[in-house]
Design a protein around this motif. Structure first.
Motif, mmCIF file in Angstrom:
data_model
loop_
_atom_site.group_PDB
_atom_site.id
_atom_site.type_symbol
_atom_site.label_atom_id
_atom_site.label_comp_id
_atom_site.label_asym_id
_atom_site.label_seq_id
_atom_site.Cartn_x
_atom_site.Cartn_y
_atom_site.Cartn_z
ATOM 1 N N UNK A 85 20.619 -8.797 -6.635
ATOM 2 C CA UNK A 85 21.014 -8.980 -8.036
ATOM 3 C C UNK A 85 20.032 -8.369 -9.021
ATOM 4 N N UNK A 86 18.829 -7.996 -8.537
ATOM 5 C CA UNK A 86 17.774 -7.439 -9.381
ATOM 6 C C UNK A 86 17.285 -8.467 -10.402
ATOM 7 N N UNK A 87 17.340 -9.738 -10.044
ATOM 8 C CA UNK A 87 16.871 -10.821 -10.911
ATOM 9 C C UNK A 87 15.627 -11.455 -10.280
ATOM 10 N N UNK A 88 14.843 -12.201 -11.074
ATOM 11 C CA UNK A 88 13.623 -12.817 -10.532
ATOM 12 C C UNK A 88 13.914 -13.724 -9.328
ATOM 13 N N UNK A 89 13.017 -13.673 -8.378
ATOM 14 C CA UNK A 89 13.154 -14.447 -7.145
ATOM 15 C C UNK A 89 12.730 -15.890 -7.353
ATOM 16 N N UNK A 90 13.376 -16.795 -6.653
ATOM 17 C CA UNK A 90 12.971 -18.194 -6.650
ATOM 18 C C UNK A 90 12.148 -18.510 -5.405
ATOM 19 N N UNK A 91 11.905 -17.497 -4.574
ATOM 20 C CA UNK A 91 11.137 -17.749 -3.359
ATOM 21 C C UNK A 91 9.955 -16.790 -3.238
ATOM 22 N N UNK A 92 9.012 -17.189 -2.420
ATOM 23 C CA UNK A 92 7.853 -16.377 -2.082
ATOM 24 C C UNK A 92 7.930 -16.094 -0.589
ATOM 25 N N UNK A 93 7.530 -14.895 -0.198
ATOM 26 C CA UNK A 93 7.483 -14.539 1.222
ATOM 27 C C UNK A 93 6.041 -14.178 1.539
ATOM 28 N N UNK A 94 5.478 -14.855 2.555
ATOM 29 C CA UNK A 94 4.098 -14.589 2.948
ATOM 30 C C UNK A 94 4.007 -14.405 4.455
ATOM 31 N N UNK A 95 3.007 -13.636 4.865
ATOM 32 C CA UNK A 95 2.787 -13.431 6.295
ATOM 33 C C UNK A 95 2.111 -14.665 6.882
ATOM 34 N N UNK A 96 2.485 -15.005 8.105
ATOM 35 C CA UNK A 96 1.896 -16.152 8.807
ATOM 36 C C UNK A 96 0.673 -15.754 9.622
ATOM 37 N N UNK A 97 0.496 -14.461 9.801
ATOM 38 C CA UNK A 97 -0.598 -13.941 10.610
ATOM 39 C C UNK A 97 -0.813 -12.492 10.210
ATOM 40 N N UNK A 98 -1.821 -11.882 10.756
ATOM 41 C CA UNK A 98 -2.041 -10.458 10.529
ATOM 42 C C UNK A 98 -0.769 -9.733 10.984
ATOM 43 N N UNK A 99 -0.218 -8.900 10.107
ATOM 44 C CA UNK A 99 1.082 -8.300 10.386
ATOM 45 C C UNK A 99 1.118 -6.835 9.966
ATOM 46 N N UNK A 100 2.035 -6.118 10.585
ATOM 47 C CA UNK A 100 2.366 -4.760 10.145
ATOM 48 C C UNK A 100 3.837 -4.780 9.784
#
Length: 187
Positions: A85-100
């Protein structure tokens, strides 16, 4: 490295040229544990493919973070509502460990669709998998007992048990840490 990601392993009907175009747009991100891929309140500009590692999506309500989903290597993740929708997100996404992870921007993805319409089929398959996972999570949380929810997580995504904190798992399973501890003690 990008050529061997396995992105199209289970997807047929996409031309080699379309695959190469998509891969050419990917940008590698090496992330430490806790790195924010997407942030609440901001528009999600990227679709991510997890090559190594894992991530979780969560939102904060009443000063409590609530885990919505976990994503493992070989899966795509984004704040889908915001991305579409190109609207602000209500969620955050974070890595749980060192990631690629590899990311493609919304704009580059749209360019892929214009240049290679068969790429839209691939995107539809990604969206279908996302929808199915969302529906299963809804059914999972509304109609199954706490023990059944935990057993199903152990069966379907056992790596999450090792990578996520007890609090994150309890939040995802819609139970208290105490309930999760009692269930784990009986298994």
């Amino acid at each position: 490295m990008k050529q061997s990601l396995g992105l199209f392993e289970n997807i047929t009907g996409v031309s080699d040229a379309a695959k190469q175009k998509f891969i050419s747009f990917l940008e590698e991100v090496k992330a430490e544990k806790g790195h924010k891929l997407e942030q609440e309140g901001q528009v999600s500009h990227n679709l991510y493919y997890i090559a190594e590692g894992s991530a979780r999506s969560y939102y904060v309500r009443d000063n409590r973070d609530i885990t919505v989903s976990f994503s493992l290597a070989g899966e795509f993740v984004t704040a889908m509502h915001s991305f579409i929708t190109r609207s602000p997100s209500y969620e955050t996404i974070e890595t749980l460990e060192k990631s690629i992870v590899y990311r493609i921007s919304y704009e580059d993805l749209q360019q892929c669709f214009l240049d290679y319409p068969d790429m839209e089929r691939t995107y539809r398959i990604i969206l279908e998998k996302y929808y199915i996972a969302l529906e299963e999570q809804l059914i999972f949380s509304k109609f199954k007992s706490a023990k059944d929810r935990y057993l199903e997580l152990m069966e379907n995504k056992p790596k999450i048990i090792q990578k996520a904190s007890v609090g994150q798992i309890a939040s995802f399973l819609d139970m208290t840490i105490e309930t999760l501890s009692r269930i784990r003690a009986k298994i």
